[in-house]
Scaffold this motif. Structure first.
Motif, mmCIF file in Angstrom:
data_model
loop_
_atom_site.group_PDB
_atom_site.id
_atom_site.type_symbol
_atom_site.label_atom_id
_atom_site.label_comp_id
_atom_site.label_asym_id
_atom_site.label_seq_id
_atom_site.Cartn_x
_atom_site.Cartn_y
_atom_site.Cartn_z
ATOM 1 N N ASN A 1 3.361 -54.688 21.226
ATOM 2 C CA ASN A 1 3.838 -53.384 21.306
ATOM 3 C C ASN A 1 4.555 -52.916 20.120
ATOM 4 O O ASN A 1 5.135 -53.593 19.233
ATOM 5 C CB ASN A 1 4.899 -53.658 22.532
ATOM 6 N N GLN A 2 4.342 -51.606 19.705
ATOM 7 C CA GLN A 2 4.840 -51.094 18.553
ATOM 8 C C GLN A 2 6.269 -50.621 18.441
ATOM 9 O O GLN A 2 6.699 -50.686 17.556
ATOM 10 C CB GLN A 2 4.065 -49.720 18.318
ATOM 11 N N GLN A 3 6.732 -50.731 19.656
ATOM 12 C CA GLN A 3 8.355 -50.684 19.472
ATOM 13 C C GLN A 3 9.138 -51.832 19.383
ATOM 14 O O GLN A 3 10.602 -51.789 19.167
ATOM 15 C CB GLN A 3 8.926 -49.955 20.819
ATOM 16 N N TYR A 4 8.555 -53.205 19.571
ATOM 17 C CA TYR A 4 9.007 -54.259 19.278
ATOM 18 C C TYR A 4 10.073 -54.305 18.143
ATOM 19 O O TYR A 4 11.264 -54.904 18.064
ATOM 20 C CB TYR A 4 8.062 -55.557 19.502
ATOM 21 N N PRO A 5 9.550 -54.188 16.719
ATOM 22 C CA PRO A 5 10.440 -54.409 15.769
ATOM 23 C C PRO A 5 11.601 -53.369 15.701
ATOM 24 O O PRO A 5 12.641 -53.585 15.180
ATOM 25 C CB PRO A 5 9.288 -53.858 14.402
ATOM 26 N N PHE A 6 11.439 -52.243 16.291
ATOM 27 C CA PHE A 6 12.472 -51.209 16.410
ATOM 28 C C PHE A 6 13.468 -52.032 17.335
ATOM 29 O O PHE A 6 14.677 -51.811 17.084
ATOM 30 C CB PHE A 6 12.070 -49.742 16.846
ATOM 31 N N ALA A 7 13.127 -52.360 18.520
ATOM 32 C CA ALA A 7 14.001 -52.899 19.381
ATOM 33 C C ALA A 7 14.769 -54.075 18.815
ATOM 34 O O ALA A 7 16.051 -54.374 18.906
ATOM 35 C CB ALA A 7 13.305 -53.484 20.722
ATOM 36 N N ILE A 8 14.140 -55.189 17.941
ATOM 37 C CA ILE A 8 14.868 -56.135 17.241
ATOM 38 C C ILE A 8 15.822 -55.602 16.316
ATOM 39 O O ILE A 8 17.053 -56.002 16.268
ATOM 40 C CB ILE A 8 13.685 -56.951 16.540
ATOM 41 N N SER A 9 15.411 -54.423 15.489
ATOM 42 C CA SER A 9 16.476 -53.891 14.647
ATOM 43 C C SER A 9 17.437 -53.281 15.223
ATOM 44 O O SER A 9 18.686 -53.494 14.750
ATOM 45 C CB SER A 9 15.478 -52.762 13.618
ATOM 46 N N LEU A 10 17.301 -52.615 16.457
ATOM 47 C CA LEU A 10 18.523 -51.987 17.126
ATOM 48 C C LEU A 10 19.380 -53.110 17.552
ATOM 49 O O LEU A 10 20.912 -53.059 17.590
ATOM 50 C CB LEU A 10 17.981 -51.253 18.177
ATOM 51 N N ILE A 11 18.895 -54.135 17.865
ATOM 52 C CA ILE A 11 19.783 -55.310 18.469
ATOM 53 C C ILE A 11 20.398 -55.813 17.393
ATOM 54 O O ILE A 11 21.764 -56.148 17.701
ATOM 55 C CB ILE A 11 18.812 -56.501 19.114
ATOM 56 N N GLU A 12 19.973 -56.060 16.355
ATOM 57 C CA GLU A 12 20.724 -56.685 15.059
ATOM 58 C C GLU A 12 21.446 -55.669 14.672
ATOM 59 O O GLU A 12 22.710 -56.243 14.520
ATOM 60 C CB GLU A 12 19.623 -56.993 14.112
ATOM 61 N N SER A 13 21.264 -54.467 14.695
ATOM 62 C CA SER A 13 22.410 -53.342 14.172
ATOM 63 C C SER A 13 23.534 -53.306 15.395
ATOM 64 O O SER A 13 24.554 -53.445 14.785
ATOM 65 C CB SER A 13 21.852 -51.773 14.325
ATOM 66 N N VAL A 14 23.444 -53.387 16.230
ATOM 67 C CA VAL A 14 24.376 -53.537 17.318
ATOM 68 C C VAL A 14 25.216 -54.839 17.130
ATOM 69 O O VAL A 14 26.432 -54.843 17.193
ATOM 70 C CB VAL A 14 23.884 -53.378 18.774
ATOM 71 N N ARG A 15 24.420 -55.933 17.156
ATOM 72 C CA ARG A 15 25.389 -57.285 16.749
ATOM 73 C C ARG A 15 26.057 -57.150 15.601
ATOM 74 O O ARG A 15 27.288 -57.747 15.486
ATOM 75 C CB ARG A 15 24.168 -58.306 16.848
#
Length: 112
Positions: A1-15
């Motif tokens: 899925n193309q959105q996976y890297p974006f999701a990981i980056s968002l999770i890391e930013s929130v963390r």
């Protein structure tokens, strides 16, 4: 899925944002000094609520949030280091010799 890297980056930013806020809560004296940068991250998080996964703006948004969050974390870490240095120097004032050169040395350390 193309959105996976974006999701990981968002999770890391929130963390990163949450951990950085925890540091501020542990050392509340820096809160007023960093409030604008905290608000910048909060505004971006709020802005992200309107970005959909299939939006062409997603990549730009994720990058801006990551950059802003990292900048916020770096500023908090710098302020904490300065605060610690100043506290050490002020503590030295409690036990130092009572002379002008010692005072000047310690105050010079505070004003760096």
């Amino acid at each position: 899925n193309q959105q996976y890297p974006f999701a990981i980056s968002l999770i890391e930013s929130v963390r990163t944002y949450e951990k950085t806020c925890d540091k501020i809560q542990e050392q509340t004296s820096i809160a007023p000094l960093i409030a604008r940068h905290k608000k910048d991250v909060q505004v971006l998080i709020h802005e992200g609520m309107g970005v959909s996964w299939d939006s062409y703006k997603l990549s730009q948004y994720v990058e801006r949030l990551s950059d802003t969050t990292i900048s916020f974390q770096e500023k908090v870490d710098s302020l904490l280091a300065y605060e610690e240095q100043i506290s050490r120097e002020v503590k030295r004032l409690e036990t130092c010799a009572f002379d002008a050169s010692t005072f000047a040395e310690i105050l010079g350390g505070v004003q760096k």
